[in-house]
Scaffold this motif. Structure first.
Motif, short mmCIF file in Angstrom:
data_model
loop_
_atom_site.label_atom_id
_atom_site.label_comp_id
_atom_site.label_asym_id
_atom_site.label_seq_id
_atom_site.Cartn_x
_atom_site.Cartn_y
_atom_site.Cartn_z
N ARG A 161 0.85 -1.19 0.00
CA ARG A 161 0.00 0.00 0.00
C ARG A 161 0.88 1.24 0.00
O ARG A 161 1.93 1.26 0.63
N ILE A 162 0.41 2.27 -0.68
CA ILE A 162 1.09 3.56 -0.67
C ILE A 162 0.47 4.39 0.45
O ILE A 162 -0.74 4.50 0.57
N PHE B 267 -2.81 6.01 5.42
CA PHE B 267 -3.18 5.50 4.11
C PHE B 267 -4.46 6.16 3.64
O PHE B 267 -5.54 5.84 4.12
N SER C 180 -8.90 6.02 -1.97
CA SER C 180 -9.06 6.53 -3.33
C SER C 180 -10.35 7.34 -3.41
O SER C 180 -11.35 7.01 -2.77
N VAL D 286 -2.75 7.81 -5.44
CA VAL D 286 -3.66 7.11 -4.54
C VAL D 286 -5.09 7.61 -4.67
O VAL D 286 -6.03 6.81 -4.82
#
Length: 101
Positions: free
Chosen positions: A39-40, A61, A64, A93
């Protein structure tokens, strides 16, 4: 009144994290999560030794198509800095991965 103060200060802190003079989401990272997925996210605190969690960091995190997100406490060896700007990482993201940078 204490509840309103808490809500106001939380919203103010979040707004300043994105657009304030001291932007907080300026270190994009890649974190390996369960099953080998990655995960970004954005490193927001890199040392939790003061609360008894040495070798762990806080990573935000974002979701989107939203500015909401989740906060994870992650072992430092699972965090890899990304070689892109924070703006490009956020764009990637928030756009669901369809934005070009």
């Amino acid at each position: 009144l204490p509840i309103l103060k808490f809500i106001y200060s939380s919203i103010k802190d979040l707004t300043e994290a994105f657009v304030g003079d001291e932007k907080k989401f300026n270190t994009p990272v890649l974190v390996e999560v369960e099953g080998g997925l990655k995960r970004i996210g954005f490193l927001t605190q890199n040392d939790l030794g003061s609360i008894g969690l040495p070798g762990e960091s806080v990573v935000y995190f974002p979701f989107s198509y939203s500015f909401a997100g989740q906060v994870y406490v992650v072992k430092n060896d699972k965090i890899k800095p990304l070689n892109i700007s924070a703006a490009d990482a956020m764009k990637l993201v928030v756009s669901g991965g369809v934005s070009q940078f």
